[in-house]
Every structure is written in C-alpha cells, then in structure tokens.
Design a protein around this motif. Sequence first.
Motif, PDB file in Angstrom:
ATOM      1  N   PRO A 249       0.802  -1.242   0.000  1.00 54.65           N
ATOM      2  CA  PRO A 249       0.000   0.000   0.000  1.00 54.65           C
ATOM      3  C   PRO A 249       0.828   1.283   0.000  1.00 54.65           C
ATOM      4  O   PRO A 249       0.251   2.368   0.062  1.00 54.65           O
ATOM      5  CB  PRO A 249      -0.815  -0.105   1.306  1.00 54.65           C
ATOM      6  N   THR A 250       2.165   1.154  -0.040  1.00 56.54           N
ATOM      7  CA  THR A 250       3.018   2.339   0.081  1.00 56.54           C
ATOM      8  C   THR A 250       2.696   3.413  -0.945  1.00 56.54           C
ATOM      9  O   THR A 250       2.726   4.617  -0.649  1.00 56.54           O
ATOM     10  CB  THR A 250       4.511   1.929  -0.051  1.00 56.54           C
ATOM     11  N   HIS A 252       0.016   4.424  -2.048  1.00 59.30           N
ATOM     12  CA  HIS A 252      -1.109   5.265  -1.632  1.00 59.30           C
ATOM     13  C   HIS A 252      -0.901   5.823  -0.225  1.00 59.30           C
ATOM     14  O   HIS A 252      -1.349   6.928   0.084  1.00 59.30           O
ATOM     15  CB  HIS A 252      -2.413   4.469  -1.664  1.00 59.30           C
ATOM     16  N   ALA A 253      -0.213   5.040   0.626  1.00 60.20           N
ATOM     17  CA  ALA A 253      -0.090   5.422   2.032  1.00 60.20           C
ATOM     18  C   ALA A 253       1.038   6.421   2.280  1.00 60.20           C
ATOM     19  O   ALA A 253       1.016   7.138   3.284  1.00 60.20           O
ATOM     20  CB  ALA A 253       0.111   4.177   2.891  1.00 60.20           C
ATOM     21  N   TYR A 257       4.199   5.516   6.128  1.00 57.82           N
ATOM     22  CA  TYR A 257       3.803   4.106   6.137  1.00 57.82           C
ATOM     23  C   TYR A 257       4.988   3.230   5.760  1.00 57.82           C
ATOM     24  O   TYR A 257       5.266   2.212   6.407  1.00 57.82           O
ATOM     25  CB  TYR A 257       2.642   3.893   5.170  1.00 57.82           C
ATOM     26  N   ILE A 302      -1.295  -0.399   9.703  1.00 62.01           N
ATOM     27  CA  ILE A 302      -2.313  -0.451   8.647  1.00 62.01           C
ATOM     28  C   ILE A 302      -3.554   0.336   9.061  1.00 62.01           C
ATOM     29  O   ILE A 302      -4.130   1.104   8.254  1.00 62.01           O
ATOM     30  CB  ILE A 302      -2.687  -1.915   8.323  1.00 62.01           C
ATOM     31  N   TRP A 304      -3.665   2.776  11.173  1.00 62.15           N
ATOM     32  CA  TRP A 304      -3.272   4.193  11.233  1.00 62.15           C
ATOM     33  C   TRP A 304      -3.380   4.869   9.870  1.00 62.15           C
ATOM     34  O   TRP A 304      -3.821   6.014   9.757  1.00 62.15           O
ATOM     35  CB  TRP A 304      -1.847   4.275  11.781  1.00 62.15           C
ATOM     36  N   LYS A 305      -3.008   4.143   8.819  1.00 60.82           N
ATOM     37  CA  LYS A 305      -3.026   4.710   7.461  1.00 60.82           C
ATOM     38  C   LYS A 305      -4.292   4.330   6.702  1.00 60.82           C
ATOM     39  O   LYS A 305      -4.341   4.421   5.487  1.00 60.82           O
ATOM     40  CB  LYS A 305      -1.787   4.263   6.690  1.00 60.82           C
ATOM     41  N   ARG A 306      -5.305   3.936   7.417  1.00 57.59           N
ATOM     42  CA  ARG A 306      -6.580   3.533   6.793  1.00 57.59           C
ATOM     43  C   ARG A 306      -7.157   4.659   5.950  1.00 57.59           C
ATOM     44  O   ARG A 306      -7.211   5.804   6.375  1.00 57.59           O
ATOM     45  CB  ARG A 306      -7.560   3.142   7.894  1.00 57.59           C
TER      46      ARG A 306
END
Length: 306
Positions: A249-250, A252-253, A257, A302, A304-306
Amino acid sequence: MEPWFSINMATSVNPLSHSIVRPGLKAKVRDYYTLTKPEVNLLILMTTSAGYYLGTHGSLNFVGLVNTLLGTLLVASGTATLNQWMERVWDGKMRRTASRPLPSGRLSMPEAFWFGCILSTIGGLYLAVMINPLAAFLAISTLLSYLIVYTPLKRKTPLCTLLGAIPGAMPTLIGWGAASGHIDPAAWFLFAILFLWQFPHFLAIALMYQDDYDRAGYRMLPRFDVDARFTRAEILGFSVVLVLVTLLPTIHAGFPYLAAMLSSGAFLLYHVVRLTKSASKTLASRVVHASVIYLPVVLVIIAWKR
C-alpha cells in the motif's frame, strides 16, 4: 487414528503422570477455561478487531464490534476445545501438553466434547442473529476446516501448516464481513498478511518442540530436514515475502507508512536471519516472540493509514 467424533466414556489418564487428579469446582472451571486456549483467542480477537475496523465504512459501530468479538470468541473457544478433544491421546505423549485437562484426566471426554459443541453452536448462532449470516458462515467454516482438515493432517504431512494457515487467517475476514456484510478485495490484503505471518511463527515453534512433536507422531517438519536447514530457509523466505506484502500500500499510504513497515520488518528479519545461521532452540524462541510483537505493530500501522 481414532475417529474424532467418537466419545470414550472412560476417564483419560496421562501416561506421563502417576495418578488422576479429581479437581474441585474452582479447579474444574479453570480447566474448562484452559480448554479454550485463551492465549490463542487473544490473537484471534486482535485480528478480528483489525478486520472489523478496516472493513467499516464511516464511523465505527462499537456495539457491532463487541458482538462480533463475542460470537467469534465463542466459536474459537469451541474449536480449541474440540481440537484438544481430538488430540487428547497425542497431547498426553508430549511434555508440553501432557498436563492439559484431558490427557491429565482432570476433565472427561464427554465433558470436553459437549462443552466444545455448545460453545461453537452458540457462537455461530450469535453471529448469525446479532451480526449477519456471512460472519457466521465464515466462523463455522473456520471451525470445520481447522478440525476436519488441519488437525488430522498434523500426523500425516508437514503441509498441514500450509493448509492450517487458511483457517488461521480467517478471523480477518470474519471481522471484515461482520462490519461490511461482504468481502472487499482489500480484505484479502489483510488475510494475506496473517496467512504469511503464520509460517515463521509456527515453523519456529515446530523447531522449538521438534522432539515433543516427534514423540507424539506429529509431522510438523519434513523428515528429510534432519539439520533443519530447509525449515529455517522456509522461515526466511516466508518472512521476506510477508514484509514485501506489507509494503504494497506504500504507493497510496506514503513515506511514513513505508518507514514504519520497513522498521517493523527489519525487526522481524533480524531475528529470522539469526535463526538461519543456527538451529538453536533459543533463536527459534526469539523468532516466535519477535513475530508476536511484529503482528500487532503491523496491524496498528495499517489501521493508522486507513
């Protein structure tokens, strides 16, 4: 292998003990509690909570989360109880499990069997009524696959870990399905993390208790892997893949992250790499403890970066 659905009315005696202990009420309640494997249930509740939180659209439904955890806990406790009922004979041959309520004779076969059945049934019905049919279906499917597939295969093939990792990762989907009523593609990302995490965790446990497993006839490790090099390489391979998957997911995060996941992954890999250089049971134990720390950290990142 004795059919797992049969009930032996005789009292089970632990071959490693010299007498049968007749517990009082308080001790008996404690034995019933032990049958539910509370330490494993803590992990299940944690991953179910992560799935519920990440599967929630909008504000978190706290009552729904509590009901989901309660129903899942009941099914998981019933599964753990029935698993010990099925494995009572072989548990009695291992020093690590010989003192459990069934092989030690403190609880009878019918007591454990009906306790497990009641917990599982109530849990499944609770999820179906209080949450939704999908959550109940996933929970009961987890129970069935764990008891009918994974448990018997432990005495037949080391591939049991691979197949057992599927029901082991299902709590993430139970939580997600309970929150949203369906399984989004993103739910499989969470499932994949828990699926992969189980290999370094449980293979390291198998290295720690290899003699015990061999004594009971469990084939947790390949017979050709005399020096454990293959298993240690497996642990390293799955750990690397696990860390790489957490980085997906990096894009986008963002960098925070990435930095957090790389740091947590480096912590796990440090202990895993040390194990690859030596078949030490102490180093295997450190991998187990590192994995127990690593998983909740990853889930928090995960969320936290939802």
